[in-house]
Design a protein around this motif. Structure first.
Motif, PDB file in Angstrom:
ATOM      1  N   ARG A 126       0.816  -1.226   0.000  1.00  9.07           N
ATOM      2  CA  ARG A 126       0.000   0.000   0.000  1.00  9.07           C
ATOM      3  C   ARG A 126       0.844   1.269   0.000  1.00  9.07           C
ATOM      4  O   ARG A 126       0.369   2.333  -0.385  1.00  9.07           O
ATOM      5  CB  ARG A 126      -0.909   0.015   1.229  1.00  9.07           C
ATOM      6  N   GLN A 127       2.051   1.153   0.507  1.00  2.98           N
ATOM      7  CA  GLN A 127       2.915   2.340   0.559  1.00  2.98           C
ATOM      8  C   GLN A 127       3.950   2.326  -0.562  1.00  2.98           C
ATOM      9  O   GLN A 127       4.841   3.164  -0.603  1.00  2.98           O
ATOM     10  CB  GLN A 127       3.612   2.432   1.924  1.00  2.98           C
ATOM     11  N   THR A 148      -5.068   3.596  -6.674  1.00  2.00           N
ATOM     12  CA  THR A 148      -5.403   4.650  -5.713  1.00  2.00           C
ATOM     13  C   THR A 148      -4.174   5.162  -4.964  1.00  2.00           C
ATOM     14  O   THR A 148      -4.237   6.166  -4.296  1.00  2.00           O
ATOM     15  CB  THR A 148      -6.448   4.135  -4.706  1.00  2.00           C
ATOM     16  N   ILE A 192      -4.808   9.649  -9.262  1.00  2.00           N
ATOM     17  CA  ILE A 192      -6.013   9.530  -8.446  1.00  2.00           C
ATOM     18  C   ILE A 192      -5.847  10.219  -7.098  1.00  2.00           C
ATOM     19  O   ILE A 192      -6.665  11.025  -6.690  1.00  2.00           O
ATOM     20  CB  ILE A 192      -6.393   8.046  -8.242  1.00  2.00           C
ATOM     21  N   LYS A 193      -4.731   9.946  -6.418  1.00  2.00           N
ATOM     22  CA  LYS A 193      -4.596  10.426  -5.047  1.00  2.00           C
ATOM     23  C   LYS A 193      -3.970  11.823  -4.968  1.00  2.00           C
ATOM     24  O   LYS A 193      -3.774  12.346  -3.878  1.00  2.00           O
ATOM     25  CB  LYS A 193      -3.821   9.430  -4.200  1.00  2.00           C
ATOM     26  N   LYS A 251      -1.583  13.428  -2.148  1.00  2.00           N
ATOM     27  CA  LYS A 251      -1.352  12.414  -1.116  1.00  2.00           C
ATOM     28  C   LYS A 251      -0.825  11.106  -1.711  1.00  2.00           C
ATOM     29  O   LYS A 251      -0.747  10.090  -1.023  1.00  2.00           O
ATOM     30  CB  LYS A 251      -2.649  12.147  -0.349  1.00  2.00           C
TER      31      LYS A 251
END
Lengths: 128, 450
Positions: B290-291, B315, B320-321, B324
Motif C-alpha cells: 500500500r505504501q 489509488t 487519483i490520489k 497524497k
C-alpha cells in the motif's frame, strides 16, 4: 438512500453516533458508499492518536477513486474497525453498522452541535 | 511567422491572447518574479539544414573511442546486449506506446510489464515488484520515503556510507523532510564492509530504516543476514540496493529479509548510453504494498473468463490520489523494463548463474594478477563480485589517461567522489577475454614502471 434519524452527519458525508461516555463512532454514509461503489481498502488511523476537528482520520479507497474521512470532533482515537482490514466491503454492505471506521473519545463534545441532523443531511444529498 | 514544425501562426496566437485577455506570452508567466527571468541572449547556434546536422553529429560521433576495452564500472557496466533486444523493442507497438491507462488497447504493454515484474520477483525473491522507476538512485530515494511512510512515528534514516556517492546525493536532495534526519554509517577501513558496531551504536527506536548496497560502491559484498539481525533488535526496516547480475550467485534480498529491494537495472541488457535512460528496479514485501510508489500491473480475468492485465492499486498513484500519492513519479521506464525482461528471458535460470560466474571469475583473476605482477595494492579485504578498488603508486587520473591512448578504459578514478586520488575502481564483465585481461595487466605494469 438510508439516512437513520438517530445519527449526526457532516457535509463531507460522514455519520457520527454518540455512545456512552463521550465516545463518537464515525463512518461514511450510505450515500457516500454508493457514490464510491466497491470499496477495496480502508486506511485506518493508529489507536491512541490525538486528532483535531476537521482532520483527516482515514481514507476509503474504491477501485478508481479515493475519499478522505474527516473527523467532525476533536479527541483521541480509541478504537478502529479491524474487520475492515480483511473485508473493506463492509463499508458498502452495512455503512451504519459493521462498516463503522473509528471511535473517538471526544475532548470537546460541543463540536457536535455543528453537525447536521438527519433531515438537514437528507436535504443536502437531495441537492447533490 | 510560419514554421514548418509549429502549427500556430501569429494570427492564431493573437486570437488566443484575445480570448484569454492577455497581451503577450510573457503576461501568462506573470506569477514568476521578474528577477528569475534570464535576461541575456541564449547561446543557441542558428538553424542548419538536416544534411548539415547529420554531418555535424557524425563528426562528433567519430570522436568517440571505438572498440574500447572497458574496465570501468562504479554503477554502470559494459555487458553484452543481445541483438534480439533492440530488434524487439524497436517494434512500434512497444516503441511508441504511452502509459497504458486504457487496458482495453494496451494488453501487449501491460503483459510485458507484468512479466517484467514477475521475473524481477523471481530474481530477488521479493514478493512484489512495481513497473519500475527512473533509475537506481531514484529507486533508493523512493525506497527511503516509502520506509518513512511505513514507520510514520520514526524520524531517523540510516544509510551505509559505502553506497554509491551519486545515489546518496540524490537521496539527500530527495529526502529533505522536516523533522527527518539522515545519518551515515561508516564502513570498515580494512574490509570495506558496513561497520556493524557503528550501525549498532546509531540504530535506535527512532530509526525507520537502514539502507545498504551489496556489492557496495567498492565492489565489496555485504552480509545482509547479519545486518537484518541487527535491525530486528530495534524493529527497523531494511533497504537493500543490489546489482541484478550478482543475484546469479549471491543470496537475493528476499532471502535475507529485505523489506524493500532496489537496484539499477542497466546491467540487464540496457546499453551504457552515456548514462541513461536506465531502469529503477523496485521490489518490496507484499505487506508493504500500500505504501509502494509507482505503477503496478496485475493479472485478472475479463467477463468471458479470459486472462488479461490491468493497472492495479491505482489509488496509491498521483492521477487519483493527487498530493497524497505515494510518489510524484507517475510514469515508469517501460522500454528499459522491456529490455531487462527480454535479457532475463534469454538468460534463464542457468544463464544468469553462468553470467554471474563469468563476471566474478574475471574480477578475481584480474585482481590476483595485478597484485602479484604490478605495484598495485588491493584496498579492501572484503569479498568481491565483479569490481574492486586498488591503490596505485601514482594518480589514478594519469593511469586512466595513459591507458586510453591504448584503447583501454582502465577504471574509474575515485578522487572525483572525494576518495584518495590514487584509488581506482576496476570492473570486469563477460565481454573481456583472457587476452584482454592479460593486455590490461601488461599495460598497467608498463605505465607504472615508466
Amino acid at each position: 438512500m438510508l439516512v437513520p434519524d438517530n445519527l449526526k452527519y457532516t457535509r463531507e458525508h460522514e455519520w457520527i453516533r454518540v455512545e456512552g461516555d463521550n465516545v463518537a463512532v464515525i463512518g461514511i454514509t450510505d450515500y457516500a458508499q454508493s457514490e464510491l461503489s466497491d470499496v477495496v481498502y480502508v486506511e485506518l488511523p493508529p489507536v491512541g492518536k490525538q486528532v483535531n476537528k476537521g482532520e483527516e482520520v482515514a481514507s476509503v479507497e474504491a477501485v478508481k477513486t479515493v475519499a478522505s474521512v474527516y473527523t467532525p470532533v476533536s479527541g483521541e482515537i480509541i478504537e478502529v474497525n479491524e474487520k475492515l482490514k480483511d473485508d473493506p466491503s463492509l463499508v458498502n454492505k452495512d455503512p451504519y453498522g459493521e462498516g463503522w471506521i473509528c471511535k473517538i473519545k471526544m475532548s470537546n463534545p460541543e463540536e457536535l452541535k455543528e453537525c447536521l441532523s438527519a433531515e438537514e443531511y437528507k436535504k443536502l444529498i437531495a441537492e447533490e | 511567422m510560419v514554421h514548418p514544425f509549429l502549427p500556430l501562426t501569429d494570427k492564431d496566437r493573437e486570437e488566443m491572447f484575445n480570448f484569454l485577455g492577455v497581451k503577450s506570452y510573457r503576461e501568462l508567466l506573470k506569477d514568476i518574479p521578474e528577477e528569475y527571468f534570464y535576461k541575456g541572449e541564449l547561446n543557441i547556434p542558428s538553424a542548419i539544414s538536416e544534411e548539415e546536422a547529420v554531418e555535424l553529429l557524425e563528426a562528433l560521433s567519430n570522436e568517440n573511442f571505438h572498440n574500447l576495452k572497458i574496465f570501468a564500472g562504479a554503477g554502470a557496466y559494459d555487458h553484452y546486449v543481445p541483438k534480439v533486444i533492440p530488434f524487439i523493442i524497436s517494434r512500434s507497438e512497444f516503441h511508441t506506446a504511452y502509459t497504458p491507462y486504457q487496458a482495453e488497447v494496451s494488453q501487449g504493454t501491460l503483459q510485458a510489464i507484468f512479466e517484467y515484474q514477475s521475473v524481477i520477483c523471481e530474481l530477488t525473491k521479493m514478493e512484489v515488484t512495481n513497473a519500475s522507476v527512473y533509475d537506481g538512485a531514484t529507486a533508493l530515494a523512493e525506497a527511503i520515503l516509502m520506509a518513512l511512510r511505513l514507520k510514520p512515528e520514526r524520524k531517523k534514516v540510516l544509510y551505509a556510507e559505502s553506497i554509491h556517492p551519486n545515489y546518496l546525493a540524490v537521496v539527500k536532495t530527495y529526502v529533505n523532510l522536516e523533522g527527518v534526519s539522515l545519518e551515515g554509517v561508516k564502513y570498515d577501513r580494512v574490509t570495506g564492509q558496513v561497520d556493524l558496531n557503528d550501525l549498532r551504536s546509531k540504530l535506535d527506536e527512532n530509526t525507520a530504516t537502514f539502507a545498504f548496497q551489496t556489492p557496495n560502491f567498492f565492489g565489496v559484498i555485504e552480509d545482509g543476514f547479519e545486518i537484518r539481525k541487527i535491525l530486528n533488535e530495534k524493529g527497523a526496516l531494511l533497504i537493500s540496493v543490489y546489482n541484478p547480475i550478482s543475484l546469479g550467485l549471491l543470496a537475493p534480498p528476499g532471502e535475507y529479509g529485505a523489506d524493500i529491494a532496489v537496484g539499477e537495472g542497466q546491467p540487464l541488457g540496457i546499453p551504457l548510453s552515456f548514462g541513461g535512460p536506465y531502469l529503477g528496479l523496485f521490489s518490496a514485501r507484499m505487506e508493504h504494498i500500500r505504501q509502494m510508489p509507482g505503477r503496478i500491473i496485475g493479472e485478472t480475468r475479463d467477463l468471458e473468463g479470459k486472462r488479461g492485465f490491468v493497472m492495479t492499486l491505482q489509488t496509491r498513484e498521483q492521477h487519483i490520489k493527487r498530493e497524497k500519492a505515494t510518489s510524484n513519479i507517475c510514469t515508469n521506464q517501460n522500454l528499459c523494463a522491456l529490455m531487462a525482461l527480454i535479457y532475463l528471458s534469454l538468460l534463464g535460470k542457468s544463464g544468469i548463474k553462468e553470467l554471474a560466474f563469468q563476471n566474478t571469475v574475471r574480477a578475481h583473476y584480474l585482481l590476483d594478477r595485478l597484485v602479484k605482477e604490478t605495484p598495485v595494492k588491493r584496498v579492501f579485504s572484503g569479498p568481491i563480485f565483479n569490481e574492486f578498488v586498488v591503490e596505485l603508486p601514482i594518480e589514478a587520473e594519469k593511469v586512466i589517461e595513459r591507458a586510453l591512448e591504448k584503447g583501454i578504459l582502465a577504471g574509474v578514478a575515485l578522487s572525483q567522489f572525494g576518495y584518495s586520488e590514487k584509488w581506482m575502481s576496476i570492473a570486469t564483465t563477460e565481454k573481456l577475454s583472457a587476452l584482454d585481461i592479460d593486455n590490461y595487466v601488461t599495460l598497467i605494469s608498463e605505465i607504472l614502471r615508466g
